[in-house]
Design a protein around this motif. Sequence first.
Motif, PDB file in Angstrom:
ATOM      1  N   ARG A 109      26.357  24.740 -48.491  1.00  0.00           N
ATOM      2  CA  ARG A 109      27.689  24.168 -48.310  1.00  0.00           C
ATOM      3  C   ARG A 109      27.602  22.791 -47.644  1.00  0.00           C
ATOM      4  NH1 ARG A 109      32.415  26.465 -49.101  1.00  0.00           N
ATOM      5  NH2 ARG A 109      31.563  28.587 -49.138  1.00  0.00           N
ATOM      6  N   LEU A 110      26.701  22.645 -46.667  1.00  0.00           N
ATOM      7  CA  LEU A 110      26.514  21.339 -46.023  1.00  0.00           C
ATOM      8  C   LEU A 110      26.027  20.302 -47.040  1.00  0.00           C
ATOM      9  CD1 LEU A 110      24.914  22.372 -42.615  1.00  0.00           C
ATOM     10  CD2 LEU A 110      27.058  21.117 -42.921  1.00  0.00           C
ATOM     11  N   ALA A 111      25.074  20.705 -47.884  1.00  0.00           N
ATOM     12  CA  ALA A 111      24.594  19.780 -48.922  1.00  0.00           C
ATOM     13  C   ALA A 111      25.719  19.421 -49.882  1.00  0.00           C
ATOM     14  CB  ALA A 111      23.421  20.402 -49.681  1.00  0.00           C
ATOM     15  N   GLY A 112      26.561  20.400 -50.211  1.00  0.00           N
ATOM     16  CA  GLY A 112      27.703  20.135 -51.076  1.00  0.00           C
ATOM     17  C   GLY A 112      28.681  19.150 -50.462  1.00  0.00           C
ATOM     18  N   GLN A 113      28.697  19.092 -49.130  1.00  0.00           N
ATOM     19  CA  GLN A 113      29.572  18.148 -48.425  1.00  0.00           C
ATOM     20  C   GLN A 113      28.924  16.789 -48.228  1.00  0.00           C
ATOM     21  OE1 GLN A 113      30.279  20.381 -44.852  1.00  0.00           O
ATOM     22  NE2 GLN A 113      31.716  21.806 -45.831  1.00  0.00           N
ATOM     23  N   GLY A 114      27.671  16.639 -48.674  1.00  0.00           N
ATOM     24  CA  GLY A 114      27.012  15.345 -48.598  1.00  0.00           C
ATOM     25  C   GLY A 114      25.872  15.247 -47.614  1.00  0.00           C
ATOM     26  N   ALA A 115      25.558  16.323 -46.901  1.00  0.00           N
ATOM     27  CA  ALA A 115      24.466  16.272 -45.930  1.00  0.00           C
ATOM     28  C   ALA A 115      23.128  16.054 -46.637  1.00  0.00           C
ATOM     29  CB  ALA A 115      24.418  17.558 -45.113  1.00  0.00           C
TER      30      ALA A 115
END
Length: 402
Positions: A109-115
């Motif tokens: 989810r963090l990667a999906g948010q751009g992390a």
Amino acid sequence: MTAHPPASEALAERFRPIFARIAARAAQREQERELAHDAVTWLREAGFGALRVAPALGGLGASVEQLFALLVELGEADSNLPQILRAHFGFIERLYAEVPAAQRERWLRLAGQGAIFGNATTERGEGALGRHRTALTRDGAGWRLDGEKFYSTGTLYADWIVVVASRPGDSDPVYAVVPADAPGVERVDDWRGFGQRLTGSGTTRLRGVPVADEQVLAIPRQAPTSMTAYFQLCHLATLAGIARAIERDAAAFVRARTRVYSHGSAATAAQDPLVQQVVGQIGAAAYLSAAATADLARGLGDIDRLREQGVPVPGERLDELELRVARAQVGVTELVLSAATRLFDIGGASALDEDRRLDRHWRNARTLASHNPVIYKARALGDNLINGSAPTYYWSVGVKAA
């Protein structure tokens, strides 16, 4: 993930304008040693780091094959960029391949948010082979992380750092995932290699960094894994991108060249059959490098789809893929290094002009070939062909005990 990845054409339309923007200043960034923060930001904002994250978690749901095809194109634009993001995409893939489903969602989810995730794995100095001096020790209800890493590729650009550490009671190292701006984290831009200069592959210092239980991933390191092949394929995709950049720059240089030698074979360099032959050989190297990358990406994609279906991946399947990647690493590296050298056969001293930075292609390819030395891949492959030995999946660097 998703059983229905997006159309490859749609992904290309989304990212190729950004790749072109990155390529436009690649030589200048190299010349001035300007870290690629702008390029990473453009990719982040377009969702590039979320390529392999499911749409339900904010990602694009791309397949393994689509990811590696785009990494080749990004490597053509600037080979620093796929290397910067290698740890990020490797962490995402490790979540799918080796981490229990209950622990994945937070990070996906963090990667999906751009992390963006960076790495802190390797240690310099006289540490024992296979051991990590970076330590995770109990501190109240959580943990304390202390140590120092080098070759921390991508970490200068990252929001989170995946740190490999020893923990009391664990025979295998564990992964501590910590915010890049956490108290006690220091990132130093001291990478001084002659190639891949902008990857931020320098020092990461960790002094009393607080770590919660949910930030620790314990992953066994005995069974065969697809992750070794995955990380090597990232190098191969970058090399294939470099080969395409060599092909592009060679053709453009010759096309624009008006000066010729009195003992040349034609009135212009573009019509000289010897020069045409060299450019053709460079083009062949670019084609074969990209073809090998695509073939291996299909192999990894097939394994990923088996996992998605809940089907156990046979160890023989992993062995076969690992050996194929070794073959490609040996062959592609030699092809690309040769093409990067032959590039200078197409012109005179003007090809050496530092403003062109044509030398970056050889330097960058040579640096990639040295990260996981090709001679050891060739040896392991030869041992398998002669003696039937199994591939080695887990490597370490250090000093052997007497």
